[in-house]
Design a protein around this motif. Structure first.
Motif, PDB file in Angstrom:
ATOM      1  N   THR A   1       9.866  -2.600   0.332  1.00 57.88           N
ATOM      2  CA  THR A   1       8.501  -2.280   0.753  1.00 57.88           C
ATOM      3  C   THR A   1       7.472  -2.728  -0.282  1.00 57.88           C
ATOM      4  O   THR A   1       7.748  -2.801  -1.479  1.00 57.88           O
ATOM      5  N   GLY A   2       6.254  -3.001   0.201  1.00 59.00           N
ATOM      6  CA  GLY A   2       5.152  -3.344  -0.682  1.00 59.00           C
ATOM      7  C   GLY A   2       4.503  -4.654  -0.296  1.00 59.00           C
ATOM      8  O   GLY A   2       5.015  -5.408   0.536  1.00 59.00           O
TER       9      GLY A   2
ATOM     10  N   SER B   1       2.103   2.208  -1.370  1.00 61.76           N
ATOM     11  CA  SER B   1       2.987   2.840  -2.353  1.00 61.76           C
ATOM     12  C   SER B   1       3.458   4.230  -1.939  1.00 61.76           C
ATOM     13  O   SER B   1       4.645   4.549  -2.028  1.00 61.76           O
TER      14      SER B   1
ATOM     15  N   SER C   1       5.671   4.146   0.990  1.00 62.90           N
ATOM     16  CA  SER C   1       6.956   3.568   0.591  1.00 62.90           C
ATOM     17  C   SER C   1       7.895   4.644   0.064  1.00 62.90           C
ATOM     18  O   SER C   1       9.072   4.711   0.429  1.00 62.90           O
TER      19      SER C   1
ATOM     20  N   SER D   1       9.075   6.800   2.847  1.00 62.16           N
ATOM     21  CA  SER D   1      10.094   6.130   3.659  1.00 62.16           C
ATOM     22  C   SER D   1      11.451   6.151   2.962  1.00 62.16           C
ATOM     23  O   SER D   1      12.487   6.255   3.620  1.00 62.16           O
TER      24      SER D   1
ATOM     25  N   ALA E   1      14.137   3.068   3.637  1.00 57.67           N
ATOM     26  CA  ALA E   1      13.910   1.934   2.742  1.00 57.67           C
ATOM     27  C   ALA E   1      14.914   1.972   1.602  1.00 57.67           C
ATOM     28  O   ALA E   1      15.395   3.038   1.208  1.00 57.67           O
TER      29      ALA E   1
ATOM     30  N   VAL F   1      11.708   0.359  -3.000  1.00 55.49           N
ATOM     31  CA  VAL F   1      10.282   0.564  -2.762  1.00 55.49           C
ATOM     32  C   VAL F   1       9.501   0.199  -4.015  1.00 55.49           C
ATOM     33  O   VAL F   1       9.949   0.408  -5.141  1.00 55.49           O
TER      34      VAL F   1
ATOM     35  N   THR G   1       5.825   0.581  -6.110  1.00 55.91           N
ATOM     36  CA  THR G   1       4.787   1.590  -6.221  1.00 55.91           C
ATOM     37  C   THR G   1       3.904   1.347  -7.431  1.00 55.91           C
ATOM     38  O   THR G   1       4.383   0.912  -8.481  1.00 55.91           O
TER      39      THR G   1
END
Length: 316
Positions: A88-89, A117, A120, A123, A129, A132, A134
């Motif tokens: 993610t991101g 973030s 994420s 999740s 996820a 992640v 952040t």
């Protein structure tokens, strides 16, 4: 069944006659390939059929399993396919990382999910996820990421690794007509803001700075209008539709006709659940982060500080 069709997790749960939590568990274990559209997980019809076929084979090669029947599975049972790893991101460094992972770690399928973030981390807590990213500032301590991670992933074993550091600050129009140079300048009357969505690192940064400087959000016109990435915010300022926005230096360079005022060096970290099931891809990932080949690609992007890339910041 059309190969172009896709389903939500709720629809998959109904089709397989299992709970939604079981669907998330199948996704987390890599038994059911998925991807994210906005804040929603989707499963393609072809991936659903592939899962059902593996389920039948795993139960008994001589007897097809009933849909939704429990399956005893392992990575070896999935040898014919690849486990999806959801990353993610928004940062381009994550795209570069996904490319290196796909080339160097067999048996995985990196999937990108473009969410902020805070969402994420949520999740990851929900099992949606695997890696992640952040960049969340805790204004009270001045610390990045770790206070949020400790709070949201309480009870879970995790690994926090630095990806990079980068400048964050204010986007202003060419010539900086309002003379904005620091966070407290956001208190000036009449400023029009281009804001990020709730849960994004830039939104948290702005809200923390407003809190620390005693500025009320309703002083800023446009505070409640949300944009989903740094480029959108920078573009609104460049076009004259907003006077100021919060974001990273790279977006200002890409958009052009907008000036960037650096105000803070933010740490952009990766978080992974530190579980035995993930060991086979976590260790190669750490090697990639420290490799010269990976760092060379990141160094080609201006504004990145790679002095701590690959450093383990916290392991539980």
């Amino acid at each position: 069944m059309s190969s172009d069709m896709s389903y939500t997790t709720e629809e998959i749960a109904k089709l397989l006659k299992i709970s939604k939590l079981t669907v998330y568990d199948l996704i987390k274990k890599g038994e059911l390939a998925s991807y994210r559209v906005g804040k929603q997980m989707r499963i393609d019809a072809t991936d659903l059929e592939a899962y059902k076929q593996r389920a039948r084979t795993a139960m008994n090669p001589e007897r097809p399993a009933a849909v939704g029947e429990p399956v005893r599975s392992s990575l070896s049972a999935l040898a014919a396919g690849s486990r999806p790893i959801v990353i993610t991101g928004h940062d381009i460094g994550l795209d570069i990382l996904a490319k290196h992972m796909e080339k160097q770690i067999p048996g995985i399928r990196p999937l990108r999910s473009f969410v902020g973030s805070l969402d994420s981390l949520i999740s990851m807590y929900r099992g949606e996820a695997d890696i992640v990213s952040t960049h969340l500032l805790d204004g009270t301590t001045g610390e990045y990421n770790l206070p949020y991670i400790r709070t949201l992933l309480v009870g879970s074993p995790y690994l926090v690794v630095n990806l990079l550091s980068r400048n964050a600050g204010l986007y202003v129009q060419s010539g900086n007509p309002f003379g904005l140079t620091q966070w407290s300048d956001l208190s000036r009357p009449g400023l029009r803001l281009a804001n990020r969505e709730k849960g994004s690192g830039a939104r948290v940064l702005l809200d923390e700075q407003l809190r620390l400087h005693g500025i009320k959000s309703d002083q800023l016109a446009g505070y409640d209008v949300e944009h989903n990435n740094h480029l959108a915010v920078a573009s609104k300022v460049a076009s004259g539709e907003a006077d100021v926005g919060v974001g990273i230096e790279k977006a200002a360079a890409l958009v052009g006709q907008v000036e960037f005022i650096p105000l803070i060096r933010e740490r952009y970290d990766l978080v992974m659940l530190n579980k035995a099931d993930n060991e086979y891809w976590i260790r190669p990932l750490l090697h990639i982060l420290k490799s010269d080949a990976f760092k060379r690609e990141l160094q080609a992007i201006s504004g990145y500080d790679l002095s701590r890339t690959g450093e383990i910041l916290l392991e539980t």
